[in-house]
Write a protein that holds these residues in place. Sequence first.
Motif, mmCIF file in Angstrom:
data_model
loop_
_atom_site.group_PDB
_atom_site.id
_atom_site.type_symbol
_atom_site.label_atom_id
_atom_site.label_comp_id
_atom_site.label_asym_id
_atom_site.label_seq_id
_atom_site.Cartn_x
_atom_site.Cartn_y
_atom_site.Cartn_z
ATOM 1 N N ASP A 69 -6.067 -3.499 -2.047
ATOM 2 C CA ASP A 69 -5.982 -3.628 -0.595
ATOM 3 C C ASP A 69 -4.673 -4.265 -0.153
ATOM 4 O O ASP A 69 -4.410 -4.380 1.035
ATOM 5 C CB ASP A 69 -7.174 -4.457 -0.084
ATOM 6 C CG ASP A 69 -7.276 -4.442 1.427
ATOM 7 O OD1 ASP A 69 -7.247 -3.338 2.017
ATOM 8 O OD2 ASP A 69 -7.392 -5.530 2.034
ATOM 9 N N ARG A 70 -3.836 -4.673 -1.130
ATOM 10 C CA ARG A 70 -2.603 -5.396 -0.812
ATOM 11 C C ARG A 70 -1.352 -4.597 -1.177
ATOM 12 O O ARG A 70 -0.278 -5.179 -1.362
ATOM 13 C CB ARG A 70 -2.590 -6.730 -1.577
ATOM 14 C CG ARG A 70 -3.670 -7.712 -1.149
ATOM 15 C CD ARG A 70 -3.341 -8.337 0.187
ATOM 16 N NE ARG A 70 -2.070 -9.064 0.129
ATOM 17 C CZ ARG A 70 -1.399 -9.453 1.209
ATOM 18 N NH1 ARG A 70 -1.855 -9.160 2.422
ATOM 19 N NH2 ARG A 70 -0.250 -10.124 1.070
ATOM 20 N N LEU A 71 -1.449 -3.287 -1.236
ATOM 21 C CA LEU A 71 -0.287 -2.480 -1.591
ATOM 22 C C LEU A 71 0.739 -2.498 -0.461
ATOM 23 O O LEU A 71 0.384 -2.459 0.711
ATOM 24 C CB LEU A 71 -0.703 -1.035 -1.871
ATOM 25 C CG LEU A 71 -1.727 -0.794 -2.978
ATOM 26 C CD1 LEU A 71 -1.956 0.700 -3.140
ATOM 27 C CD2 LEU A 71 -1.283 -1.427 -4.283
ATOM 28 N N PRO A 72 2.028 -2.518 -0.804
ATOM 29 C CA PRO A 72 3.067 -2.458 0.240
ATOM 30 C C PRO A 72 3.148 -1.050 0.833
ATOM 31 O O PRO A 72 2.589 -0.094 0.267
ATOM 32 C CB PRO A 72 4.344 -2.830 -0.511
ATOM 33 C CG PRO A 72 4.071 -2.459 -1.931
ATOM 34 C CD PRO A 72 2.600 -2.678 -2.150
ATOM 35 N N SER A 94 3.546 3.146 -0.858
ATOM 36 C CA SER A 94 3.304 2.952 -2.283
ATOM 37 C C SER A 94 1.951 3.539 -2.666
ATOM 38 O O SER A 94 1.083 3.766 -1.815
ATOM 39 C CB SER A 94 3.350 1.465 -2.644
ATOM 40 O OG SER A 94 2.288 0.757 -2.038
ATOM 41 N N ASP A 127 0.275 -10.779 -6.071
ATOM 42 C CA ASP A 127 0.142 -10.038 -4.826
ATOM 43 C C ASP A 127 1.106 -8.854 -4.839
ATOM 44 O O ASP A 127 2.323 -9.042 -4.739
ATOM 45 C CB ASP A 127 0.467 -10.962 -3.643
ATOM 46 C CG ASP A 127 0.252 -10.289 -2.298
ATOM 47 O OD1 ASP A 127 -0.055 -9.081 -2.266
ATOM 48 O OD2 ASP A 127 0.400 -10.982 -1.274
ATOM 49 N N ALA A 183 1.895 -6.902 -2.628
ATOM 50 C CA ALA A 183 2.673 -6.802 -1.384
ATOM 51 C C ALA A 183 4.066 -7.390 -1.548
ATOM 52 O O ALA A 183 5.007 -6.996 -0.842
ATOM 53 C CB ALA A 183 1.932 -7.510 -0.248
ATOM 54 N N GLU A 184 4.235 -8.319 -2.485
ATOM 55 C CA GLU A 184 5.551 -8.925 -2.708
ATOM 56 C C GLU A 184 6.555 -7.935 -3.288
ATOM 57 O O GLU A 184 7.769 -8.192 -3.275
ATOM 58 C CB GLU A 184 5.418 -10.143 -3.614
ATOM 59 C CG GLU A 184 4.567 -11.253 -3.013
ATOM 60 C CD GLU A 184 4.883 -12.623 -3.568
ATOM 61 O OE1 GLU A 184 6.035 -13.052 -3.419
ATOM 62 O OE2 GLU A 184 3.974 -13.245 -4.140
ATOM 63 N N ASP A 188 7.527 -5.293 -2.027
ATOM 64 C CA ASP A 188 8.354 -4.708 -0.976
ATOM 65 C C ASP A 188 9.752 -5.329 -0.990
ATOM 66 O O ASP A 188 10.755 -4.636 -0.815
ATOM 67 C CB ASP A 188 7.691 -4.911 0.388
ATOM 68 C CG ASP A 188 8.146 -3.883 1.408
ATOM 69 O OD1 ASP A 188 8.428 -2.739 1.012
ATOM 70 O OD2 ASP A 188 8.210 -4.219 2.596
#
Length: 218
Positions: A22-25, A28, A86, A88-89, A91
């Motif tokens: 649920d935390r994909l940038p 991606s 995470d 998301a980092e 990105d």
Amino acid sequence: MERLDIVFPCLNEAAALPRVLDRLPPHSHAIVVDNGSTDGSAAVAAATGATVVTETRRGFGAAAHAGLLAATAPLVAFCDADASLDPAELDGFRRLVEDGEADLVLGARRPGRGAWPLHARAANAILARRIRRATGYPVTDLGPLRLARREDLLALALTDRRSGYPLEMVLAASRAGWTVAERPVAYAPRVGRSKVTGTVRGTVTAVRDMSRLLRAHA
């Protein structure tokens, strides 16, 4: 913004996968490589829309490389599937590679309370010092969160299929003349028990694998 495939080597991570995926940038896609799970991890990953790859050979390197071979995006990242990191980092990592500031970006873990066992942290510090001597890269951590271009990674022709795979990538990058950058990333307690650094035995096995690679590099 270039497309990014994120490889998640996975062994019994069904409880963590929903949070991680649920935390994909942006722009991606997740590639979850099931390395023999018995808890339904593959089904959980597939339900989120991730690509699921099955790798029957046990070992982090086997799973990570199977994900790399399955990737199609120009950029490929690797991330643990246990919710300790995470995605998301990534990105920020992508921007460094897109701007030509680095060929490979590594995440230097900044652990929260209880996130990193003392024996694993000590082994990592020793390993990082050996990597600095061997490559000249000012790295402080051989963390699992990393990103590079897919074609460049394939050209490294990595062969380790166990816990030495992340180190082999850095050593091969050094021989290829890559620019390597390191960026701090948050590191949280994982969901479940680590298969490598969560045990003294796993840590010793990883150190042996990596020492062999360092000797060969020297």
